[in-house]
Design an enzyme around this catalytic site. Structure first.
Site, PDB file in Angstrom:
ATOM      1  N   LYS A  48       0.848  -1.209   0.000  1.00 24.80           N
ATOM      2  CA  LYS A  48       0.000   0.000   0.000  1.00 24.80           C
ATOM      3  C   LYS A  48       0.876   1.249   0.000  1.00 24.80           C
ATOM      4  O   LYS A  48       0.596   2.216  -0.711  1.00 24.80           O
ATOM      5  CB  LYS A  48      -0.936  -0.013   1.220  1.00 24.80           C
ATOM      6  CG  LYS A  48      -2.033  -1.065   1.099  1.00 24.80           C
ATOM      7  CD  LYS A  48      -2.744  -1.340   2.415  1.00 24.80           C
ATOM      8  CE  LYS A  48      -3.593  -2.603   2.302  1.00 24.80           C
ATOM      9  NZ  LYS A  48      -4.111  -3.090   3.570  1.00 24.80           N
ATOM     10  N   GLN A  92      -5.243  -2.302   9.808  1.00 32.64           N
ATOM     11  CA  GLN A  92      -4.724  -3.504   9.153  1.00 32.64           C
ATOM     12  C   GLN A  92      -5.156  -4.738   9.948  1.00 32.64           C
ATOM     13  O   GLN A  92      -4.878  -4.840  11.140  1.00 32.64           O
ATOM     14  CB  GLN A  92      -3.190  -3.410   9.059  1.00 32.64           C
ATOM     15  CG  GLN A  92      -2.557  -4.473   8.202  1.00 32.64           C
ATOM     16  CD  GLN A  92      -2.950  -4.363   6.727  1.00 32.64           C
ATOM     17  OE1 GLN A  92      -3.015  -3.281   6.156  1.00 32.64           O
ATOM     18  NE2 GLN A  92      -3.242  -5.497   6.108  1.00 32.64           N
ATOM     19  N   ASP A 115     -11.724   1.449   4.015  1.00 29.83           N
ATOM     20  CA  ASP A 115     -11.862   0.000   3.809  1.00 29.83           C
ATOM     21  C   ASP A 115     -13.336  -0.387   3.775  1.00 29.83           C
ATOM     22  O   ASP A 115     -13.681  -1.504   3.391  1.00 29.83           O
ATOM     23  CB  ASP A 115     -11.172  -0.778   4.946  1.00 29.83           C
ATOM     24  CG  ASP A 115      -9.799  -1.303   4.537  1.00 29.83           C
ATOM     25  OD1 ASP A 115      -9.507  -1.303   3.322  1.00 29.83           O
ATOM     26  OD2 ASP A 115      -9.036  -1.713   5.429  1.00 29.83           O
TER      27      ASP A 115
END
Ligand code: NAP
Length: 277
Positions: A48, A92, A115
């Site tokens: 990322k 994460q 997300d």
């Protein structure tokens, strides 16, 4: 048989992101919060960060101690929610077991939840709200359909897997595109009989090469989301060699859905700035 490569789709998305940046009201900045140093998570984080650098979007990586308390982590998230600089936040996953994943995901400001895993974003997505953030892999699959002019209108899409990350958002987006959708999972009886009725199969079950020639029929389009490192190299949830001999089109592993996920996340990062009131 057509190989549905994700690479040209990823490159197009990347160009679009680069061209969109000067049109934004402010510079996007993505914050990645990682707890502990799970090596697999660290690989995803570095992918990322690399992509962010390649398109000119700033990415900050916050690493918290493996034993951080839920209260401390929530407090860090609240600080980031109110930061003027940070426009997108991702947690994460997976988190260590002492942390409640739902509580942590729901603490992210929905406007910055790129997300799309917090409860507000799940709700917005379910009703088809235009400001919903779609989890990156599902968004990538929609971009793949668009790039290869795959219409879902009236098609029977069978999704194998019902996770919040992949299966459910894919099913929801396919419904929005007027497909008839069947979702299968680990309790589904007679999986082969169902997968063989699909026009389009999306496989996200996390089981290496679960889908074989006996699950498919000629004419189908197969999207393989799975990604596994095995002794013989990378493979998907589909037995590519067997299935590719039968169907009309299939995504390869690697090089299919994989390249799209990170690029699609950054589309969400750009959208988060666009959606800011
Ligand atoms: P997950 O959370 O483990 O969910 C797997 C789903 O598959 C569950 O709904 C499970 O059913 C179902 N399932 C398991 N065994 C099955 C079987 N034998 N028959 C039918 N359904 C079965 O996995 P995920 O996060 O959705 O990820 C799925 C795969 O995609 C993994 O291989 C992952 O590595 C990969 N992935 C790739 C990318 C990428 O960028 N390429 C991104 C995300 C994920 P239950 O609900 O009944 O347990």
């Amino acid at each position: 048989m057509i190989i549905l490569s994700g690479t040209p789709v990823r490159d197009r998305i990347k160009d679009e992101i680069i061209h969109s940046l000067p049109t934004l009201s402010r510079d996007p900045k993505l914050l990645i919060i990682q707890v502990g140093n799970n090596p697999e998570s660290s690989v995803y984080v570095s992918q990322k960060m690399k992509f962010g650098q390649s398109v000119g979007i700033s990415v900050e990586h916050m690493v918290c101690d493996e034993n951080i308390s839920e209260q401390d982590l929530l407090s860090r998230i609240h600080t980031s929610n109110t930061s003027q600089e940070v426009t997108g936040i991702i947690i994460q996953l997976p988190l260590p077991p002492h942390l409640n994943t739902r509580t942590i995901l729901d603490a992210v400001d929905p406007a910055k939840d790129v997300d799309g895993l917090g409860i507000t974003q799940i709700g917005l997505r379910t009703v088809g709200d235009q400001y919903a953030h779609v989890p990156a892999t599902a968004r990538g699959i929609m971009s793949l359909y668009d790039h290869y002019s795959i219409s879902l209108e009236g098609k029977h899409v069978v999704v194998v897997g019902r996770s919040q990350l992949v299966g459910k958002p894919v099913a929801s987006l396919c419904l929005q595109r007027n497909a008839t959708v069947t979702v299968c999972h680990s309790h589904t009886v007679g999986l082969e009989n169902i997968t063989r009725t699909a026009d389009i199969l999306v496989i996200a079950c996390g089981k290496p090469r679960l889908i074989t020639a006996s699950h498919v029929v000629p004419g189908q389009i197969v999207i393989d989301v799975g990604l596994h490192r095995t002794d013989s190299g990378l493979c998907g949830d589909v037995d590519y060699d067997e299935v590719a001999r039968v169907v009309s089109a299939i995504t390869p592993v690697p090089g299919g859905v994989g390249p799209l996920t990170v690029a699609s996340l950054f589309q969400n990062v750009v959208d988060a700035v666009r959606f800011l009131k």
